[in-house]
Design a protein around this motif. Sequence first.
Motif, short mmCIF file in Angstrom:
data_model
loop_
_atom_site.label_atom_id
_atom_site.label_comp_id
_atom_site.label_asym_id
_atom_site.label_seq_id
_atom_site.Cartn_x
_atom_site.Cartn_y
_atom_site.Cartn_z
N GLY A 28 -50.32 67.59 -22.45
CA GLY A 28 -51.93 67.74 -20.45
C GLY A 28 -52.22 66.58 -20.29
N ALA A 29 -51.56 65.74 -20.94
CA ALA A 29 -52.05 63.42 -20.21
C ALA A 29 -51.30 63.34 -19.11
N HIS A 30 -51.91 63.00 -18.18
CA HIS A 30 -51.30 62.25 -17.12
C HIS A 30 -50.52 60.74 -17.30
N VAL A 31 -48.99 60.25 -17.21
CA VAL A 31 -48.41 59.18 -17.47
C VAL A 31 -48.00 58.45 -16.40
N VAL A 32 -48.72 57.09 -16.52
CA VAL A 32 -47.87 56.18 -15.58
C VAL A 32 -47.08 55.42 -15.84
N MET A 33 -45.86 55.51 -15.78
CA MET A 33 -44.71 53.62 -16.41
C MET A 33 -44.37 52.66 -15.42
N PRO A 34 -44.80 51.82 -15.35
CA PRO A 34 -45.09 50.56 -14.13
C PRO A 34 -43.40 49.82 -14.69
N GLU A 35 -42.95 49.65 -13.47
CA GLU A 35 -41.26 49.15 -13.97
C GLU A 35 -41.54 47.43 -13.65
N LEU A 36 -41.59 46.94 -14.76
CA LEU A 36 -41.96 44.69 -14.78
C LEU A 36 -40.47 44.81 -13.84
N HIS A 37 -40.57 43.10 -14.44
CA HIS A 37 -39.34 42.65 -13.94
C HIS A 37 -39.15 42.75 -12.31
N ARG A 38 -40.53 41.90 -12.25
CA ARG A 38 -40.84 41.17 -11.17
C ARG A 38 -40.83 40.36 -10.37
N GLY A 39 -40.73 39.15 -11.59
CA GLY A 39 -40.39 37.87 -11.29
C GLY A 39 -40.98 36.62 -12.22
N SER A 40 -42.19 37.49 -12.60
CA SER A 40 -43.53 36.01 -12.98
C SER A 40 -43.94 37.16 -13.80
N LEU A 41 -45.65 36.65 -14.69
CA LEU A 41 -46.11 37.35 -15.59
C LEU A 41 -47.22 38.43 -14.51
N ARG A 42 -47.54 37.17 -13.78
CA ARG A 42 -48.77 37.47 -12.92
C ARG A 42 -48.28 38.39 -11.68
N ASP A 44 -46.45 40.95 -12.92
CA ASP A 44 -46.20 42.41 -13.60
C ASP A 44 -47.67 42.79 -13.80
N THR A 45 -48.35 41.70 -14.02
CA THR A 45 -49.98 41.97 -14.47
C THR A 45 -50.30 43.04 -12.61
N ALA A 46 -49.51 42.08 -11.85
CA ALA A 46 -50.55 42.52 -11.08
C ALA A 46 -49.94 44.61 -10.48
N ALA A 47 -48.65 44.50 -11.05
CA ALA A 47 -48.10 46.11 -10.59
C ALA A 47 -48.49 46.97 -11.57
N VAL A 48 -49.27 46.45 -13.01
CA VAL A 48 -50.23 47.53 -13.61
C VAL A 48 -51.37 47.70 -13.12
N GLN A 49 -52.21 46.71 -12.83
CA GLN A 49 -53.26 46.96 -12.72
C GLN A 49 -53.42 47.35 -11.70
N ALA A 50 -52.49 47.58 -10.38
CA ALA A 50 -52.65 48.33 -9.09
C ALA A 50 -52.44 49.96 -9.90
N SER A 69 -48.19 40.88 -23.38
CA SER A 69 -48.89 39.49 -22.11
C SER A 69 -49.48 40.03 -21.03
N VAL A 70 -48.78 41.37 -20.50
CA VAL A 70 -48.56 41.49 -19.41
C VAL A 70 -50.47 42.78 -19.19
N ILE A 71 -50.85 43.53 -20.32
CA ILE A 71 -52.46 44.24 -20.06
C ILE A 71 -53.07 43.24 -21.08
N VAL A 154 -48.56 32.41 -18.19
CA VAL A 154 -49.38 32.87 -19.39
C VAL A 154 -51.11 34.10 -18.47
N PRO A 155 -51.42 35.06 -19.41
CA PRO A 155 -52.58 35.73 -18.71
C PRO A 155 -53.83 34.78 -18.06
N GLU A 156 -53.92 35.55 -17.37
CA GLU A 156 -55.37 34.73 -16.65
C GLU A 156 -56.84 35.07 -16.68
N ARG A 157 -57.19 36.29 -17.75
CA ARG A 157 -57.79 36.50 -18.38
C ARG A 157 -57.73 37.50 -20.31
#
Length: 235
Positions: A28-42, A44-50, A69-71, A154-157
């Motif tokens: 019964g869980a809602h699952v989201v699996m973002p695709e990375l490979h967006r060119g940089s850690l920044r 990739d992180t923005a895609a998962v944050q969205a 690193s992303v999370i 390098v993660p921003e936070r």
Amino acid sequence: MAGAVLVHGLYHRAEHFALVAQGLHAAGAHVVMPELHRGSLRADTAAVQAAVDALDEPPVVLGHSYGGSVITGLRGAAHLVYLAAFVLDAGESAARVGGATRRLRDAIVSAPDDSTFIRRDAAADVFYADGPEDRAAWAVDLLRVQAPGCGRGVPERQSWKHTPSTYVVCTRDRAIDPELQRVLAQRCTSVREWPTGHSPFVVRPELVVDLVLELAPGYTKPNGNDGRHSTAHRR
């Protein structure tokens, strides 16, 4: 029940989590699996944050390998799960922390454009050696070329400083040194050790499903017992 966000590592795709997603959906869980490979850690992180921001409630967020690193740079997670993953502190990158085994280094091939890929004849041994051959072959077919630079980001936070977190050490890992994993695990709220290779979401997906459900806010086992019987060692 809150959702789950599953974040893959280098060379991998969201589809590598398919077996875990099936188990979570069945519960019964809602699952989201973002695709990375967006060119940089920044990026990739923005895609998962969205993906996190689009959910109604704070989710459990699992990051595998580079996905840690992303999370680490996220806001708004209910719980962070680092699966054989990088838990980075201020100024650190996955490349700087290191930990790649000789097997993994020998399996990486560089292309003229500085992208890299995993040798097909070595991929199963590095990532999926503890699983059946057919499952490993399926996972190897999904692997993709990796653009340069993500591992140097390098993660921003450092979200693990403010959010409950669980580290899973994969004791038979042939890609990331388990001893480095144990060092990084000291930064998390709790630690598990699984006798698996680098990719339990492929080889032992039920382990990942059970852990995510246990940590998910509001989850109750079908027999009516709360799903939080933890064997975690608190740090």
